[in-house]
Enzyme design. Sequence first.
Site, PDB file in Angstrom:
ATOM      1  N   ASP A  30       0.848  -1.185   0.000  1.00  0.00           N
ATOM      2  CA  ASP A  30       0.000   0.000   0.000  1.00  0.00           C
ATOM      3  C   ASP A  30       0.891   1.245   0.000  1.00  0.00           C
ATOM      4  O   ASP A  30       1.877   1.301   0.735  1.00  0.00           O
ATOM      5  CB  ASP A  30      -0.887  -0.017   1.247  1.00  0.00           C
ATOM      6  CG  ASP A  30      -1.990   0.999   1.188  1.00  0.00           C
ATOM      7  OD1 ASP A  30      -1.686   2.206   1.150  1.00  0.00           O
ATOM      8  OD2 ASP A  30      -3.163   0.593   1.181  1.00  0.00           O
ATOM      9  N   GLY A  85     -13.499  -2.695   1.268  1.00  0.00           N
ATOM     10  CA  GLY A  85     -14.249  -2.642   0.021  1.00  0.00           C
ATOM     11  C   GLY A  85     -14.966  -1.318  -0.135  1.00  0.00           C
ATOM     12  O   GLY A  85     -15.808  -1.170  -1.002  1.00  0.00           O
ATOM     13  N   HIS A  92     -10.791  -6.225  -1.180  1.00  0.00           N
ATOM     14  CA  HIS A  92      -9.399  -6.257  -0.741  1.00  0.00           C
ATOM     15  C   HIS A  92      -9.301  -6.517   0.758  1.00  0.00           C
ATOM     16  O   HIS A  92     -10.209  -6.213   1.514  1.00  0.00           O
ATOM     17  CB  HIS A  92      -8.632  -4.989  -1.125  1.00  0.00           C
ATOM     18  CG  HIS A  92      -9.214  -3.689  -0.675  1.00  0.00           C
ATOM     19  ND1 HIS A  92     -10.396  -3.178  -1.173  1.00  0.00           N
ATOM     20  CD2 HIS A  92      -8.756  -2.775   0.204  1.00  0.00           C
ATOM     21  CE1 HIS A  92     -10.633  -1.991  -0.621  1.00  0.00           C
ATOM     22  NE2 HIS A  92      -9.650  -1.740   0.225  1.00  0.00           N
TER      23      HIS A  92
END
Length: 121
Positions: A30, A85, A92
Amino acid sequence: MPDCIFCKIVHKEIPAHIVFENEAFLAFLDLHPRSPVHVQVIPKVHPRFVWDVENIGAYFEIVQTIAKALQRAFGEETIHSQIRGDEVQHAHVWVYPDPEKLQGDAKDLIGNAEKLRAALS
């Protein structure tokens, strides 16, 4: 979904620090981590919610594999996960070590990805 950022990552239209990939799932770091290392695990198809993933058992096996690799790579026993989500409308799961305990540089995406990939092999 043409406007989905995760679909663009799956199709290699935008770069990402991918740490795991198979025919059905992808895991990448991320860019706005909750911890020095924060992994997004997504299906390659575009379900909106995790509950809509066709083979949810295989999905969570990948999540478990990533969590165990994070433990090995970064020496932190506590690994958090969140099913998401909402902010990106693509199923995810967030997987990341305890941000209170893990020391490291969240901006070292290349180094963190290499360390995690080594723990996955």
